[in-house]
Design an enzyme around this catalytic site. Sequence first.
Site, PDB file in Angstrom:
ATOM      1  N   ASP A  67       0.747  -1.193  -0.073  1.00 22.14           N
ATOM      2  CA  ASP A  67       0.014  -0.044   0.211  1.00 22.14           C
ATOM      3  C   ASP A  67       0.872   1.308  -0.073  1.00 22.14           C
ATOM      4  OD1 ASP A  67       1.010  -0.357   2.681  1.00 22.14           O
ATOM      5  OD2 ASP A  67      -0.690  -0.560   3.599  1.00 22.14           O
ATOM      6  N   ASN A 136      -6.933  -2.923  14.347  1.00 27.14           N
ATOM      7  CA  ASN A 136      -8.514  -3.247  14.223  1.00 27.14           C
ATOM      8  C   ASN A 136      -8.482  -4.630  13.112  1.00 27.14           C
ATOM      9  OD1 ASN A 136      -7.402  -2.075  11.829  1.00 27.14           O
ATOM     10  ND2 ASN A 136      -8.747  -0.505  11.549  1.00 27.14           N
ATOM     11  N   HIS A 138      -6.725  -4.744  10.246  1.00 25.89           N
ATOM     12  CA  HIS A 138      -6.456  -4.628   8.820  1.00 25.89           C
ATOM     13  C   HIS A 138      -5.339  -5.167   8.341  1.00 25.89           C
ATOM     14  CE1 HIS A 138      -4.297  -0.504   9.619  1.00 25.89           C
ATOM     15  NE2 HIS A 138      -3.302  -1.518   9.446  1.00 25.89           N
ATOM     16  N   GLU A 143      -9.214  -1.665   5.442  1.00 22.66           N
ATOM     17  CA  GLU A 143      -9.885  -1.378   7.026  1.00 22.66           C
ATOM     18  C   GLU A 143     -11.004  -2.566   6.897  1.00 22.66           C
ATOM     19  OE1 GLU A 143      -8.090  -0.084   8.671  1.00 22.66           O
ATOM     20  OE2 GLU A 143      -7.645   2.054   8.283  1.00 22.66           O
TER      21      GLU A 143
HETATM   22  P1  PGA Z   1       2.752  -1.890  12.927  1.00 20.10           P
HETATM   23  O1  PGA Z   1       1.713  -1.584  11.627  1.00 20.10           O
HETATM   24  O2  PGA Z   1       3.936  -2.770  12.301  1.00 20.10           O
HETATM   25  O3  PGA Z   1       3.354  -0.352  12.760  1.00 20.10           O
HETATM   26  O4  PGA Z   1       2.235  -2.164  14.156  1.00 20.10           O
HETATM   27  C1  PGA Z   1       1.068  -3.033  11.211  1.00 20.10           C
HETATM   28  C2  PGA Z   1      -0.108  -2.496  10.309  1.00 20.10           C
HETATM   29  O5  PGA Z   1      -0.767  -1.490  10.486  1.00 20.10           O
HETATM   30  O6  PGA Z   1      -0.190  -3.236   9.368  1.00 20.10           O
END
Ligand code: PGA
Length: 264
Positions: A67, A136, A138, A143
């Site tokens: 992304d 959450n 995702h 999302e």
């Molecule tokens: P993080 O993010 O590794 O910084 O916890 C993971 C994500 O949001 O996919």
Amino acid sequence: MQIVILNNPADVAAYGAEIFKQQIRRKPKSVLGLATGSTPVALYNHLIDANQSGELSFKAAATFNLDEYLGLAGAHPQSYRYFMDTALFNHIDIDKSQTAVPQGNAQNPLQACRDYEAQIKAKGGIDLQLLGIGRNGHIGFNEPSSGLQSRTRVKALTPATIADNARFFADGEYQPRLSITMGIGTILEAKKILLLATGASKAEAIQATVEGPLSAACPASALQMHQDAVIVVDEAAAATLANKEFYKHVEAENQKLLAQFSLE
Ligand code: PGA
């Protein structure tokens, strides 16, 4: 799904790096799906070490990132292109022209999404896809409410994700609210998927991913549909798994069984 529970984040990174190394050794021309965020950084450091010591080469590999923020050019320090260059690509022998990140500053974002799908197809698909997970649930910027067969598209970020990622932005700095992300359907087409999660803040999302229903409310639960998904977590992220002891036992037994076979 294979659930691997390890002691701490360092063990999770080392285990994940080993899966990447095996993939690249087995197929130097691998197409790798990569992720941003805090979690993959330690894994990338293992890959940099392996490359710089001559153990591993990325010369023939190609990559696709999950992304990108919509509205940020690749040269912007908050863009995921910039993150990937500084966290990994600048330190290994990969051909930069073979590293793809969705085009955050595309004039026509919808066309950029279609082009990204076509580019992945033209490379023969992704061999190994790395994922983090949001609190959450995702994956990428898919999302909650994301279609479980969605393709690369423009997706709005939830307030929770914007708040989680605010730590990377300076006070008053513009923080994008839209992204281009591979879809869940895109991710599920990878031949193998490796999701890493560490820390207590991820426990609820991991429990929903592994033991919850298949649901757009927890996009990572779509991995239940994949034939070769490995979920590697530390004890803190595994804390609320109801069947934690079973996963640990199965993993230990599998390792013993696997040791009896030649896997090459
Ligand atoms: P993080 O993010 O590794 O910084 O916890 C993971 C994500 O949001 O996919």
